[in-house]
Structure formats: structure tokens, C-alpha cells
Design an enzyme around this catalytic site. Structure first.
Site, PDB file in Angstrom:
ATOM      1  N   CYS A  90       0.817  -1.224   0.000  1.00 14.79           N
ATOM      2  CA  CYS A  90       0.000   0.000   0.000  1.00 14.79           C
ATOM      3  C   CYS A  90       0.848   1.270   0.000  1.00 14.79           C
ATOM      4  O   CYS A  90       0.354   2.349  -0.323  1.00 14.79           O
ATOM      5  CB  CYS A  90      -0.948   0.003   1.185  1.00 14.79           C
TER       6      CYS A  90
ATOM      7  N   HIS B  15      -3.277   7.534   1.815  1.00 14.35           N
ATOM      8  CA  HIS B  15      -3.669   6.185   1.394  1.00 14.35           C
ATOM      9  C   HIS B  15      -5.078   5.936   1.926  1.00 14.35           C
ATOM     10  O   HIS B  15      -5.372   6.239   3.083  1.00 14.35           O
ATOM     11  CB  HIS B  15      -2.681   5.166   1.955  1.00 14.35           C
TER      12      HIS B  15
ATOM     13  N   ASN C  64     -10.066  -0.003  -0.261  1.00 15.27           N
ATOM     14  CA  ASN C  64      -8.602   0.094  -0.244  1.00 15.27           C
ATOM     15  C   ASN C  64      -8.076  -0.523  -1.539  1.00 15.27           C
ATOM     16  O   ASN C  64      -8.168  -1.735  -1.732  1.00 15.27           O
ATOM     17  CB  ASN C  64      -8.070  -0.644   0.993  1.00 15.27           C
TER      18      ASN C  64
END
Ligand SMILES: CC(C)(COP(=O)(O)OP(=O)(O)OC[C@H]1O[C@@H](n2cnc3c(N)ncnc32)[C@H](O)[C@@H]1OP(=O)(O)O)[C@@H](O)C(=O)NCCC(=O)NCCS
Length: 323
Positions: free
Chosen positions: A114, A250, A280
Site C-alpha cells: 500500500c 492512502h 482500499n
């Protein structure tokens, strides 16, 4: 004069299929209400059968090239952040290079889960400042739907597929924080935490594997480390929280996003939030949010943008740039 890597174009692509939280209620012991209240996620996009990460990345790249008014032949390099490349090798980046019809330059993947886009931006910035490349296409693209365990309600409701892309171009600045372009970067990893977020497959097992996560542990690290790395990057740029126009974090969990903004001392009306629509999307989440933030009219030329991300490894970091 100081060389700077400036944003010349941005774009994104999301697969057509949109899956609302309620779709999980049929197969899992979960509810739309639980997912919304614990994560902020309302829906996510999933790639169609046969649609790969390099397909999504190519679409986002074309959108960024169009936004920049450039052709693939104008690029010197492609840096693609992903943990879900189509194959073990070659890189998804070289597949995008071929799809775009780019016959020169070089392309490679960056794998920092990520945090991948923050790592990719930092690498692309270094390529530009060292004179290795004038124009770099930086992409974040993922198909996390391919590595979900659909029986694990603690993970499969959290992730989505998508891609975003930026084109960075070398330009001259004054060397001050008023310059457009990347002003500071900060990267970290700590491999001791490999067991709290990983995929249990790969070359060692000869399987693709599924994502495994200790959510509470990841949450704890995220809240602590994201604000710290953002502060470090701002410090390096000679700036403070009061100078920030937009945090583009993020997009994993709205509670992490709010806690980080609060620790940074930046109000939520200066945070670009897309997690409700995308879930996500790992390395794709920041370039997606940048592109959506521009399309919404939130981010505009000259704005000071701070991106920050954390993911498996653990790997984390932040980039401060003036749009
Ligand atoms: C995953 C996450 C949303 C879970 O929220 P949480 O408030 O920490 O919840 P917990 O993990 O403590 O679980 C609480 C309960 O909810 C349950 N639960 C987990 N997922 C659920 C779901 N989709 N629906 C309903 N209940 C669920 C758990 O089984 C647990 O039940 P129990 O108390 O009976 O054991 C949260 O930990 C998180 O977001 N972590 C960070 C994850 C992340 O962002 N990772 C990516 C970083 S790149």
C-alpha cells in the site's frame, strides 16, 4: 536553479463493476452498517474476469497522457507500483510499455504494497533529479480482488481494484518551497512486522495465495507512523501543517485517515477522501485520489499536497509536492 520533478498530467481508471457493501451480506456474517461505521467504505470496483492489473494500468496511463497532452513516445520511463502484477515476471510495467506502443526508455515495477505509490514517486523523482530521465509515467495499479479470501469477513470487504497515473517532468525551480514539483520525500520499512499483513502464497509455495491481516495491529501502526512520516517530509521541505492545502492519504480506512489528519493538525476539510467509493486499492489509492481530487476541483495548480501511506512489510512513507 534547482531541478524539480513536476506533475504534468494525471488520470485514473476504475473497472465498471461496482459492488456495494450489501452484496457481502448474502455470503458473510456482516452488514453494510458494520462496514460503513468501521471503515467508511460504501462500495468498491472489481475487475472483470480476465482483466489484469496491466490492463487497468494502461487505461490510467492513457488518461494521464491525454491530460498532459503527450504521447507514449515522449516518455523516458515507467515506474509502476503494484503487488498484484499479472505474472511473477515480466513486470506489469513492461506490459504497459508494450500496450502504449512505447519502444524506447525503460519500465519496472515497485513492490511496497500500500506504500507502493509513495515509493514509486520517490524513485521517479530520483531518476529525474539524477538526469536519468526527463519524463516518467508513475502508475499505481492493483487487482486485490484476485488475492482475497472470500470467506474472511475481516479482509475481503476492505479492498477494491483500480489504477491511477501521474506524469512527472523535469523542470527548473528556485530551490524554495514555493517551487512546483516534489519538494521532499521520506521512506521507511521494518521487516520485523511481516506477519501482520502478508499474502500466504508466492514462488515459495507455488500458489498465488490470499491476503492475511491482523487488522487491529495494522491500525495501531498506521495511526502512529503516518503522521510521523508526513511531519518528517514537511520538515524536510521547510514547511509545517499550516502550509498544507491537501492531504491525499492512502485510502484504507476513514478512521485511520481522520486520526492521522488530527495528529498532523490538519482539518478534515483539507483531506481528499475517496475510500467510500473505492475501498482500499493498495498502491492505486493515492494516484486515484489525486486524480479524483483534481476532477472534483479540490486540488489545483500551486496547491501544497502531502501524500502518506503504509502497507505490508511494514513499509511506509510520505511525499510533499506542490501541484
Ligand atoms: C479491519 C478493521 C476494519 C477491523 O475493525 P476493528 O474495529 O479493529 O475490529 P476487530 O478486528 O477488533 O474486530 C471486532 C469484531 O468485528 C468482527 N468483524 C471483522 N470483520 C467484520 C465484518 N466485515 N463484519 C462484521 N464483523 C466483523 C471481528 O470478527 C470481531 O469480532 P469478535 O469481537 O467477535 O472477535 C480494522 O482493524 C482496520 O481497518 N484495520 C486496518 C486495516 C487496514 O487498513 N489495512 C490495510 C492497511 S494498508
Amino acid at each position: 536553479m534547482t531541478a524539480r520533478a513536476q506533475v504534468r498530467g494525471v488520470g485514473h481508471y476504475l473497472p465498471d463493476r461496482v459492488v456495494p457493501n450489501a452484496a457481502f451480506e448474502d455470503t458473510l456474517d456482516t452488514t453494510d452498517e458494520w462496514i460503513r461505521s468501521r471503515t467508511g467504505i460504501e462500495r468498491r470496483h472489481f475487475a472483470a474476469e480476465g482483466q489484469t492489473t496491466s490492463d487497468l494500468a494502461t487505461r490510467a496511463a492513457r488518461a494521464a497522457l491525454e491530460d498532459a497532452g503527450l504521447e507514449a513516445a515522449d516518455l523516458d520511463a515507467i515506474v509502476l507500483a503494484t503487488s498484484t502484477a499479472d505474472l511473477t515476471f515480466p513486470s506489469a510495467a513492461t506490459m504497459v510499455q508494450a500496450n502504449l506502443g512505447m519502444e524506447r526508455g525503460f519500465a519496472f515495477d515497485v513492490q511496497a504494497v500500500c506504500a507502493g505509490f509513495v515509493y514509486a514517486l520517490t524513485n521517479a523523482n530520483a531518476l529525474i533529479l539524477s538526469g536519468q530521465a526527463q519524463r516518467v509515467l508513475v502508475i499505481g495499479a492493483e487487482t486485490f480482488s484476485r488475492i482475497m479470501d472470500w470467506t474472511d469477513r475481516g479482509t475481503c470487504v476492505l479492498f477494491g481494484d483500480g489504477a491511477g497515473a501521474l506524469i512527472l517532468e523535469r523542470a527548473e525551480g528556485d530551490g524554495t518551497a514555493a517551487d512546483r514539483g516534489i519538494l521532499a520525500t521520506d521512506l521507511h520499512s521494518d521487516g520485523r512486522h511481516r506477519d501482520i499483513l502478508y499474502v500466504d502464497g508466492g514462488v515459495a509455495t507455488q500458489t498465488t495465495g490470499h491476503l492475511r491481516m491482523q487488522g487491529k495491529e495494522v491500525f495501531r501502526h498506521a495511526v502512529e507512523k503516518l503522521a510521523a512520516t508526513a511531519h518528517t517530509a514537511l520538515d524536510r521541505a521547510g514547511l509545517g501543517p499550516e502550509d498544507v492545502d491537501w492531504i491525499v492519504p492512502h485510502q484504507a480506512n476513514l478512521r485511520i485517515i481522520k486520526a492521522t489528519a488530527s495528529r498532523m493538525g490538519v482539518p478534515m476539510d483539507k483531506v481528499v477522501v475517496t475510500v467510500q467509493d473505492h475501498g482500499n486499492t493498495s498502491a492505486a489509492s493515492i494516484p486515484l485520489a489525486l486524480s479524483v481530487g483534481v476532477a472534483r476541483g479540490q486540488i489545483s495548480r500551486g496547491d501544497l499536497v502531502v501524500t502518506e501511506a503504509i502497507g505490508g512489510g511494514l513499509a511506509w512513507g510520505a511525499v510533499v509536492l506542490r501541484w
